[in-house]
Design a protein around this motif. Structure first.
Motif, PDB file in Angstrom:
ATOM      1  N   PRO A  90       6.061  11.082  -7.159  1.00 42.57           N
ATOM      2  CA  PRO A  90       4.907  11.877  -7.257  1.00 42.57           C
ATOM      3  C   PRO A  90       4.323  11.260  -8.844  1.00 42.57           C
ATOM      4  CG  PRO A  90       6.449  13.475  -6.960  1.00 42.57           C
ATOM      5  CD  PRO A  90       7.090  12.010  -7.157  1.00 42.57           C
ATOM      6  N   LEU A  91       5.232  10.970  -9.708  1.00 40.02           N
ATOM      7  CA  LEU A  91       4.647  10.460 -11.045  1.00 40.02           C
ATOM      8  C   LEU A  91       3.875   8.873 -10.684  1.00 40.02           C
ATOM      9  CD1 LEU A  91       4.416  10.908 -14.009  1.00 40.02           C
ATOM     10  CD2 LEU A  91       6.488   9.857 -14.410  1.00 40.02           C
ATOM     11  N   TRP A  92       4.518   8.247 -10.043  1.00 36.14           N
ATOM     12  CA  TRP A  92       3.957   6.774  -9.468  1.00 36.14           C
ATOM     13  C   TRP A  92       2.820   6.992  -8.836  1.00 36.14           C
ATOM     14  CZ3 TRP A  92       5.076   2.876 -12.488  1.00 36.14           C
ATOM     15  CH2 TRP A  92       6.133   2.593 -12.785  1.00 36.14           C
ATOM     16  N   TRP A  93       2.738   7.843  -8.012  1.00 36.76           N
ATOM     17  CA  TRP A  93       1.529   8.216  -7.253  1.00 36.76           C
ATOM     18  C   TRP A  93       0.088   8.649  -7.998  1.00 36.76           C
ATOM     19  CZ3 TRP A  93      -0.408   6.532  -2.985  1.00 36.76           C
ATOM     20  CH2 TRP A  93       0.274   6.071  -1.810  1.00 36.76           C
ATOM     21  N   MET A  94       0.601   9.532  -9.135  1.00 33.48           N
ATOM     22  CA  MET A  94      -0.525  10.018  -9.936  1.00 33.48           C
ATOM     23  C   MET A  94      -0.970   8.705 -10.858  1.00 33.48           C
ATOM     24  SD  MET A  94      -0.427  12.967 -12.845  1.00 33.48           S
ATOM     25  CE  MET A  94      -0.442  14.158 -11.290  1.00 33.48           C
ATOM     26  N   VAL A  95      -0.144   7.973 -11.438  1.00 29.70           N
ATOM     27  CA  VAL A  95      -0.449   6.890 -12.232  1.00 29.70           C
ATOM     28  C   VAL A  95      -1.212   5.774 -11.210  1.00 29.70           C
ATOM     29  CG1 VAL A  95       0.380   4.581 -13.151  1.00 29.70           C
ATOM     30  CG2 VAL A  95       1.494   6.666 -13.709  1.00 29.70           C
ATOM     31  N   ALA A  96      -0.977   5.616  -9.984  1.00 33.71           N
ATOM     32  CA  ALA A  96      -1.779   4.677  -8.929  1.00 33.71           C
ATOM     33  C   ALA A  96      -3.190   5.331  -8.781  1.00 33.71           C
ATOM     34  CB  ALA A  96      -1.112   4.944  -7.633  1.00 33.71           C
ATOM     35  N   VAL A  97      -3.532   6.803  -8.556  1.00 30.65           N
ATOM     36  CA  VAL A  97      -4.572   7.128  -8.416  1.00 30.65           C
ATOM     37  C   VAL A  97      -5.472   7.138  -9.548  1.00 30.65           C
ATOM     38  CG1 VAL A  97      -5.633   9.455  -7.834  1.00 30.65           C
ATOM     39  CG2 VAL A  97      -3.919   8.684  -6.371  1.00 30.65           C
ATOM     40  N   LEU A  98      -4.924   7.589 -10.772  1.00 30.52           N
ATOM     41  CA  LEU A  98      -5.437   7.713 -12.142  1.00 30.52           C
ATOM     42  C   LEU A  98      -5.980   6.295 -12.457  1.00 30.52           C
ATOM     43  CD1 LEU A  98      -3.723  10.255 -14.113  1.00 30.52           C
ATOM     44  CD2 LEU A  98      -5.990  10.457 -12.892  1.00 30.52           C
ATOM     45  N   GLY A  99      -5.242   5.177 -12.131  1.00 32.21           N
ATOM     46  CA  GLY A  99      -5.424   3.727 -12.676  1.00 32.21           C
ATOM     47  C   GLY A  99      -6.668   3.322 -11.883  1.00 32.21           C
ATOM     48  N   GLY A 100      -6.572   3.680 -10.279  1.00 31.25           N
ATOM     49  CA  GLY A 100      -7.356   3.041  -9.238  1.00 31.25           C
ATOM     50  C   GLY A 100      -8.892   3.833  -9.597  1.00 31.25           C
ATOM     51  N   ALA A 135      -2.114  -0.871 -14.954  1.00 30.58           N
ATOM     52  CA  ALA A 135      -1.276   0.529 -14.342  1.00 30.58           C
ATOM     53  C   ALA A 135      -1.348   0.553 -12.845  1.00 30.58           C
ATOM     54  CB  ALA A 135      -1.957   1.602 -14.871  1.00 30.58           C
ATOM     55  N   LEU A 136      -2.238   0.087 -12.382  1.00 30.71           N
ATOM     56  CA  LEU A 136      -2.089   0.167 -10.855  1.00 30.71           C
ATOM     57  C   LEU A 136      -1.326  -0.873 -10.394  1.00 30.71           C
ATOM     58  CD1 LEU A 136      -3.637   1.336  -8.246  1.00 30.71           C
ATOM     59  CD2 LEU A 136      -5.459  -0.291  -8.557  1.00 30.71           C
ATOM     60  N   ALA A 137      -1.357  -2.152 -10.996  1.00 29.09           N
ATOM     61  CA  ALA A 137      -0.275  -3.076 -10.290  1.00 29.09           C
ATOM     62  C   ALA A 137       1.042  -2.639 -10.638  1.00 29.09           C
ATOM     63  CB  ALA A 137      -0.506  -4.373 -11.164  1.00 29.09           C
ATOM     64  N   ALA A 139       2.345   0.575 -10.609  1.00 30.57           N
ATOM     65  CA  ALA A 139       2.452   1.509  -9.816  1.00 30.57           C
ATOM     66  C   ALA A 139       2.885   1.383  -8.359  1.00 30.57           C
ATOM     67  CB  ALA A 139       1.309   2.485  -9.907  1.00 30.57           C
ATOM     68  N   VAL A 140       2.323   0.232  -7.824  1.00 33.00           N
ATOM     69  CA  VAL A 140       2.799  -0.129  -6.430  1.00 33.00           C
ATOM     70  C   VAL A 140       3.918  -0.519  -6.205  1.00 33.00           C
ATOM     71  CG1 VAL A 140       2.115  -1.620  -4.603  1.00 33.00           C
ATOM     72  CG2 VAL A 140       0.033  -0.489  -5.624  1.00 33.00           C
ATOM     73  N   PRO A 141       4.505  -1.443  -6.881  1.00 36.74           N
ATOM     74  CA  PRO A 141       5.973  -1.634  -6.738  1.00 36.74           C
ATOM     75  C   PRO A 141       6.933  -0.289  -7.342  1.00 36.74           C
ATOM     76  CG  PRO A 141       5.144  -3.122  -8.254  1.00 36.74           C
ATOM     77  CD  PRO A 141       4.243  -2.080  -7.750  1.00 36.74           C
ATOM     78  N   GLY A 142       6.438   0.455  -8.095  1.00 35.36           N
ATOM     79  CA  GLY A 142       7.151   1.563  -8.618  1.00 35.36           C
ATOM     80  C   GLY A 142       7.078   2.657  -7.364  1.00 35.36           C
ATOM     81  N   ILE A 143       6.114   2.809  -6.538  1.00 39.56           N
ATOM     82  CA  ILE A 143       6.276   3.682  -5.205  1.00 39.56           C
ATOM     83  C   ILE A 143       7.310   3.237  -4.412  1.00 39.56           C
ATOM     84  CG2 ILE A 143       4.739   4.367  -3.578  1.00 39.56           C
ATOM     85  CD1 ILE A 143       2.301   4.433  -5.462  1.00 39.56           C
ATOM     86  N   ARG A 144       7.090   1.771  -4.313  1.00 40.37           N
ATOM     87  CA  ARG A 144       8.234   1.346  -3.144  1.00 40.37           C
ATOM     88  C   ARG A 144       9.606   1.413  -3.588  1.00 40.37           C
ATOM     89  NH1 ARG A 144       4.549  -4.145  -2.523  1.00 40.37           N
ATOM     90  NH2 ARG A 144       3.134  -3.282  -1.132  1.00 40.37           N
ATOM     91  N   HIS A 145       9.663   1.252  -4.944  1.00 37.99           N
ATOM     92  CA  HIS A 145      11.322   1.539  -5.600  1.00 37.99           C
ATOM     93  C   HIS A 145      11.666   2.949  -5.357  1.00 37.99           C
ATOM     94  CE1 HIS A 145      14.681   0.523  -7.799  1.00 37.99           C
ATOM     95  NE2 HIS A 145      14.568   1.757  -8.657  1.00 37.99           N
ATOM     96  N   ALA A 146      10.633   3.911  -5.704  1.00 43.60           N
ATOM     97  CA  ALA A 146      11.155   5.230  -5.687  1.00 43.60           C
ATOM     98  C   ALA A 146      11.182   5.592  -4.173  1.00 43.60           C
ATOM     99  CB  ALA A 146      10.074   5.982  -6.165  1.00 43.60           C
ATOM    100  N   ASP A 147      10.495   5.074  -3.285  1.00 42.17           N
ATOM    101  CA  ASP A 147      10.914   5.329  -1.675  1.00 42.17           C
ATOM    102  C   ASP A 147      12.232   4.829  -1.401  1.00 42.17           C
ATOM    103  OD1 ASP A 147       8.528   6.816  -1.589  1.00 42.17           O
ATOM    104  OD2 ASP A 147       7.342   5.081  -0.501  1.00 42.17           O
ATOM    105  N   ARG A 148      12.393   3.531  -1.790  1.00 47.29           N
ATOM    106  CA  ARG A 148      14.132   3.156  -1.567  1.00 47.29           C
ATOM    107  C   ARG A 148      15.144   4.012  -1.792  1.00 47.29           C
ATOM    108  NH1 ARG A 148      11.385  -1.754  -2.571  1.00 47.29           N
ATOM    109  NH2 ARG A 148      12.408  -2.087  -4.677  1.00 47.29           N
TER     110      ARG A 148
END
Length: 186
Positions: A90-100, A135-137, A139-148
């Motif tokens: 959720p933290l990575w998603w929030m960073v991605a949304v706010l960055g976008g 921040a957006l760049a 967050a995307v690998p952070g989301i993938r890593h957190a999913d794994r």
């Protein structure tokens, strides 16, 4: 943390309304600071604190599992700390949304500032745009890593403890809810 969010949102609304009706003059910098605090800082801090709490509890449960084999934690501990979703997702998603959103807003405002000849405004908007894109760049690998990591945690949990089907369904719920109005009681 929720009380802090409510108080900061209330202070932001009060300052804007008080200034609008000429009750108390409130400087624009104070209003902007309160709005930023209510909309960005407090939500990110709240999700970050929750993620740290869950990460700590998750580490404690897995460490306890190695010392006391096959002793399953309480359902409340499992639901609080060992979801199928990794706590940082959720933290990575929030960073991605706010960055976008920030990149979109600043990218829209930058050409107008440069066309007006406001060099300092253009530099500040450009720096903000660069930071939001970074921040957006990130967050995307952070989301993938957190999913794994979440998948690996789920495999570890099922290997260590037998979990009833009803509890398994509750563990599949995301940390911040499903977003469709459903709650865990249904």
């Amino acid at each position: 943390m929720n009380a802090g969010c409510v108080l900061s949102a209330g202070a932001a609304v009060t300052s804007v309304v008080a200034d609008a009706v000429a009750w108390i003059p409130v400087p624009r910098a104070v209003q902007a600071g309160l709005v930023l605090l209510a909309l960005f800082v407090m939500p990110v801090a709240g999700v970050g604190v929750r993620a740290v709490w869950v990460l700590r509890g998750r580490a404690e449960l897995f460490a306890a599992a190695e010392t006391r084999h096959r002793e399953r934690p309480a359902d409340r501990q499992l639901i609080g700390h060992l979801r199928d979703e990794h706590p940082l997702t959720p933290l990575w998603w929030m960073v991605a949304v706010l960055g976008g959103l920030t990149a979109l807003c600043l990218g829209f405002a930058l050409p107008f500032a440069l066309a007006r000849g406001a060099v300092l405004d253009g530099v500040l908007l450009g720096a903000g745009l660069a930071v939001s894109l970074l921040a957006l760049a990130a967050a995307v690998p952070g989301i993938r890593h957190a999913d794994r990591q979440g998948e690996e945690d789920r495999r570890r949990r099922t290997r260590l403890w037998p979990v009833p089907t009803a509890l398994e369904r509750r563990l599949a719920e995301p940390l911040l809810g499903s977003g469709d109005g459903a709650h865990l009681g249904t």
